[in-house]
Design a protein around this motif. Structure first.
Motif: not given
Length: 86
Positions: A41, A50, A52-53, A59, A86
């Motif tokens: 990820s 970055s 993700k998931d 987050r 991010k």
């Protein structure tokens, strides 16, 4: 034959460096925030990581503790100079 070995060796070295970097990010997030992030990820581009998931709660926790995480990542690895998550 040696040239082919050197050629593919460059790819292996690049891939190994990427795994070491992602492991450093994974460890830093786990140490500071207290939960795990999958190594698949994590990606980096231009000094910005970055992820993700992951859930919105995860987050938010990363965002709140962003500065200590970035400091620890830069301290433990020298491959990328990280500026943001991010």
């Amino acid at each position: 034959m040696l040239n082919i070995k050197e050629f593919f060796g460059k790819f292996q070295n690049a891939q190994a460096k990427e795994v070491v970097f992602r492991s450093a990010v994974q460890r830093a997030i786990g140490d500071i925030v207290g939960f795990g992030v999958k190594i698949e990820s994590i990606s980096v581009r231009g000094g910005i990581i970055s992820i993700k998931d992951i859930s919105q709660a995860a987050r938010s926790a990363i965002f709140i503790k962003k500065q200590p995480i970035v400091f620890l990542i830069n301290k433990t690895q020298q491959l990328y100079k990280i500026r943001d998550i991010k």
